[in-house]
Scaffold this active site. Structure first.
Site, short mmCIF file in Angstrom:
data_model
loop_
_atom_site.label_atom_id
_atom_site.label_comp_id
_atom_site.label_asym_id
_atom_site.label_seq_id
_atom_site.Cartn_x
_atom_site.Cartn_y
_atom_site.Cartn_z
CE LYS A 80 -4.01 1.85 2.57
NZ LYS A 80 -4.91 1.58 3.73
CB SER A 155 -8.02 3.46 2.86
OG SER A 155 -7.21 2.83 3.84
CB SER A 179 -8.41 0.42 5.65
OG SER A 179 -9.14 1.58 5.97
#
Length: 491
Positions: A80, A155, A179
């Site tokens: 990420k 996210s 997330s």
């Protein structure tokens, strides 16, 4: 056989046996990304072919020299874009960080590299991890491989989309309020948030420091166990990391869950939950029962307080953490300012997106004089009450089983117009971050639109082995985790 249909452990096994070389695996990933990236925008930054192949060749040399590497050595993966990687752009999907390339690696990135991981690139996300759809990214929204007109969740939406699309065999995301688990649910893959403090946060760009935790997204629970075995453990550079027994999760996956006590909180199956999601999660409970678990309904009345407490605490911490982004020290800097205050104001006004600004303003408000006691202090009291409620539940049950989200993935644009609705979609995931508990999302079915549904297994603190064991047992009985977009199945 397409390599992209294998689990991470299956590919790692083939590499160790010499059936596939790390270079061939890397080439397969690069070819897959070339076709999928223009469609789903899962990556923000991709390493060039030379850099990826050099990593793969380095792993080949280590294997040829007889070095004992991990079961995932040579397996391509993604991180990420809020996880620092030395010399590789790390933007948090925000304009304000510009082309920032950290001078150091996150501890997690170091450990994966040392274990033979091959980094493909940095994955798309909601800006500064603030969002539930991966639409707030400065680099454009990531898209769900099951339906490109739907969100992949957030996210860590880019991470889940990349794994679901076969662009990488596993990814690491961050989880502040769901997330990792929610996008895993939306994209039909497996994702786990471990106990707070078991994975070092050194090198993770903070959203809410007391809630953030990194964890894996992969096809199976076994893959997640293998990743966690590599990254869990004490880190002297992170004062919140725990000096607790970690590792050996993969070897503990026996599939035997006879006598395991699983609670179904009735408060998580009521109003607001779509019927198809409810039915799929209850069917998952039935599979666990058939494997020998004792499943019964229980109560968790604290649920109605979790969303407001979470957004007050998370926004308060965000308002403090994001004050470092001012156009002076690193990242993007606005032009046309008159003085230092003007530089701060213009850079932050132009550099942050609407959702980040919204949460900074909310956090600044609840921390301000006259409102601290009314909001932030009460939220901390609720957080403590949530922890006590889960502790009480785990006195009777080994695990809890709930939905991950009230619905399957919404269409692009549906959530951005109603932020409150987006916040409420986190109701089943945020309690675990407030209580610091481990949780896993596993695919358990599909709705009438063909979109994946996830079930959430929740364990007590340091209960990763129980969570992964139950998920593995479920996946021995089902094939939902083997399904892939466009009708392709993992072999």
């Amino acid at each position: 056989m397409e390599l992209c249909t294998l689990t991470a452990l299956e590919l790692g096994g083939m590499i160790r046996r010499g059936e596939v070389s790390p270079r061939e695996a890397a080439r397969a990933a690069l070819d897959r990304m070339a076709g999928e990236q223009p469609r789903n925008n899962a990556f923000i930054t991709t390493l060039d072919e030379k850099a990826v192949l050099e990593q793969a060749e380095a792993v080949e040399r280590r294997l040829a020299a007889g070095e004992a590497l991990s079961p995932l050595a040579g397996v391509p993966m993604g991180l990420k874009d809020n996880i620092c990687t030395r010399g590789v752009k790390t933007s948090c999907a925000s304009r304000i960080l510009g082309e920032f390339a950290p001078p150091y690696d996150a501890t997690l990135a170091e450990r994966l590299r040392d274990a033979g991981g091959v980094l493909l690139g940095k994955l798309n996300m909601d800006e500064f991890a603030m969002g539930s759809t991966s639409e707030t990214s400065w680099y454009g929204p990531a898209r769900n491989p099951w339906d490109l007109e739907r969100v992949p969740g957030g996210s860590s939406g880019g991470a889940a989309a990349a794994v679901a699309a076969g662009e990488c065999w596993y990814a690491v995301g961050s989880d502040t309020g769901g997330s990792i688990r929610q996008p895993a649910s939306y994209c039909g893959v497996t994702g786990m948030k471990p106990t707070y403090g078991t994975v070092s946060r050194y090198g993770l760009i903070a959203y809410a420091s007391s809630l953030d935790q990194m964890g894996p997204i992969a096809r199976s629970a076994a893959d997640c166990a293998a990743v966690l075995d590599l990254v869990m453990g004490r880190d002297r550079r992170d004062g919140t990391s725990l000096d607790a027994p970690c590792g050996r999760l993969l070897e503990g996956l026996t599939g035997d869950i006879r006598g395991l006590r699983v609670g179904l909180p009735a408060d998580c199956f009521g109003e607001g939950l779509e019927g198809e999601v409810r039915d799929a999660v209850l069917a998952a409970a039935g599979v666990l029962r058939e494997r020998g678990a004792v499943v019964e309904e229980c109560a968790l009345p604290i649920m109605k307080y979790v969303v407001p407490a979470y957004y007050i605490i998370a926004s308060a911490e965000a308002s403090s953490n994001l004050s470092r982004f001012d156009g002076v020290k690193y990242g993007w800097r606005a032009e046309g300012y008159e003085d230092l205050t003007g530089l701060y104001n213009k850079t932050r006004t132009e550099g942050f997106g609407p959702e980040v600004k919204r949460r900074i303003l909310l956090g600044t408000f609840v921390l301000s004089a006259g409102y601290y006691d009314a909001y932030y202090k009460k939220a901390l009291q609720v957080k403590a009450a949530i922890k006590r409620a889960y502790d009480t539940a785990f006195e009777r049950y080994d695990l809890l089983l709930t939905p991950v989200a009230p619905s399957t993935a919404p269409r692009l644009g549906e959530s951005l117009g109603d932020p409150l609705k987006m916040y409420l979609s986190d109701i089943y995931t945020v309690p675990l971050n407030l209580a610091g508990l481990p949780g896993l999302s596993m695919p358990c079915g599909f709705d009438s639109k063909g979109m994946p549904i996830g079930a959430q297994l929740i364990g007590p603190a340091l209960g990763e082995a129980k969570v992964l064991g139950a998920a593995h047992a479920f996946q021995l009985e089902t094939d939902y985790h083997k399904k892939a977009p466009a009708g392709k199945e993992a072999e």
